[in-house]
Design an enzyme around this catalytic site. Structure first.
Site, PDB file in Angstrom:
ATOM      1  N   ASP A   1       0.788  -1.246   0.000  1.00 21.15           N
ATOM      2  CA  ASP A   1       0.000   0.000   0.000  1.00 21.15           C
ATOM      3  C   ASP A   1       0.821   1.298   0.000  1.00 21.15           C
ATOM      4  OD1 ASP A   1      -1.903  -1.951   0.256  1.00 21.15           O
ATOM      5  OD2 ASP A   1      -2.773  -1.197   2.102  1.00 21.15           O
TER       6      ASP A   1
ATOM      7  N   LYS B   1      -6.744  -4.847  -3.182  1.00 22.39           N
ATOM      8  CA  LYS B   1      -7.406  -5.503  -2.052  1.00 22.39           C
ATOM      9  C   LYS B   1      -8.452  -4.581  -1.426  1.00 22.39           C
ATOM     10  CE  LYS B   1      -3.589  -4.290   1.095  1.00 22.39           C
ATOM     11  NZ  LYS B   1      -4.270  -3.529   2.121  1.00 22.39           N
TER      12      LYS B   1
ATOM     13  N   CYS C   1      -2.127  -2.425   7.720  1.00 19.90           N
ATOM     14  CA  CYS C   1      -2.106  -3.364   6.580  1.00 19.90           C
ATOM     15  C   CYS C   1      -0.888  -4.282   6.575  1.00 19.90           C
ATOM     16  CB  CYS C   1      -2.250  -2.598   5.276  1.00 19.90           C
ATOM     17  SG  CYS C   1      -3.912  -1.903   5.124  1.00 19.90           S
TER      18      CYS C   1
END
Ligand code: C5J
Length: 241
Positions: A26, A131, A164
Site C-alpha cells: 500500500d 485488495k 495493513c
C-alpha cells in the site's frame, strides 16, 4: 540461488531467495501524500516518508536478483459494491471512502490517489494486488499466486506497520509463510505503534514472523547486487544513480 542467513529478531532466518517474494504493501498516494485517505483520517502523512528510500533500495535489489515482486493497493470499486458499509460510514461525509478530494475520490480504484507513488511504481510484469481490506490475502488471489511460484518466505515492506502490514503478516503466518518484516521499510503515522507493531511480530519466539532491516537483507544478497547500491548521505541504502 542458495540459502542465506539473515540477521533478524528473534533469531537469524535462513532464506532461499528463489522461494522468496518481496511484497510492498500500500505505498499509495492516498496514504503518503496530503489530500488522501490517510490525511482525511487526520494523520500526519509526512511520517510515512521514512519508508520510501528503504523500500526503493529493496525493490531495486529484488529486481536485480530476479526475485518475485508483488505490490498491493488498498481501495474499492467506484460503485463501492466491495466496500463494507461499516468501513465506509466512518468520519465526516466529505472525508469518507468515495468522497472527492484533491487526488480524486478517496481510496477508489482508478483515481490518482489510489496509485502507487512514482518512486515505487510497479514494472509491467510485477503483479499488483488490489485488495478491499487491510490484509492482502482477504478476497484476493495472492495465496494462489504465491503457491504457484513455490514461495515460502515473504519479505514484507510498506505502510502502515500496525494496520495493513500487520494484518497481511498475520494472514500469511496462518497460511504457513515465513514473514521477514523489513522494519525500516515500514512506517506508521504513530511511531509508537510502529515500534510496538514490530516488537509484537518478533515476540514470543517470533509469534507472527521475523523482523530485520533492509541493510541486513541487502548484505545477504549477492555481492553484485550489493555493488549496485550506494549509501546515501543519511546513512540509508539507496539505488546507485
Ligand atoms: C490503513 C493501510 N492504515 N494500508 N491502511 O488504513 O495500512
Amino acid at each position: 540461488m542458495s540459502r542465506f542467513e539473515i540477521p533478524a529478531k528473534p533469531s537469524p532466518l535462513s532464506v532461499d531467495f528463489a522461494r522468496t517474494a518481496l511484497i510492498i504493501i500500500d505505498m499509495q498516494r492516498d496514504f503518503l501524500e496530503p489530500g488522501g485517505f490517510g490525511a482525511a483520517l487526520g494523520n500526519d502523512v509526512s511520517r510515512l516518508v521514512a519508508a520510501v528510500a528503504p523500500c526503493r533500495a529493496m525493490l531495486t535489489a529484488a529486481r536485480a536478483a530476479g526475485m518475485l515482486v508483488i505490490h498491493t493497493r488498498e481501495g474499492h470499486r467506484p460503485d463501492l459494491s466491495d466496500a463494507p458499509p461499516a468501513k465506509v460510514a466512518r468520519g465526516p461525509l466529505d472525508k469518507r471512502i468515495g468522497a472527492r478530494g484533491p487526488m480524486g475520490r478517496i481510496l477508489i480504484r482508478g483515481e490518482p490517489g489510489h496509485d502507487i507513488i512514482p518512486e515505487l511504481a510497479p514494472l509491467a510484469h510485477e503483479p499488483v494486488i488490489d485488495k478491499p481490506g487491510k490484509g492482502a490475502f482477504y478476497q484476493t488471489d495472492l495465496d494462489l499466486m504465491l503457491r504457484n511460484r513455490g514461495i515460502e518466505t515473504l519479505l514484507v515492506a510498506g505502510v502502515t506497520t500496525e494496520v495493513c502490514v500487520h494484518t497481511t503478516v498475520r494472514e500469511a503466518n496462518d497460511r504457513g509463510y515465513r514473514c521477514l518484516v523489513l522494519g525500516d521499510a515500514c512506517a506508521s503515522y504513530f511511531p509508537e505503534f510502529h515500534d510496538v507493531g514490530l516488537r509484537m511480530i518478533a515476540a514470543q519466539g517470533g509469534i507472527f514472523g521475523w523482523v530485520s532491516t533492509t541493510e541486513d537483507v541487502l548484505a545477504a544478497l549477492s555481492p553484485s547486487v550489493r555493488e549496485m547500491m550506494t549509501a546515501s548521505p543519511h546513512g540509508k541504502l539507496e539505488p546507485a544513480a
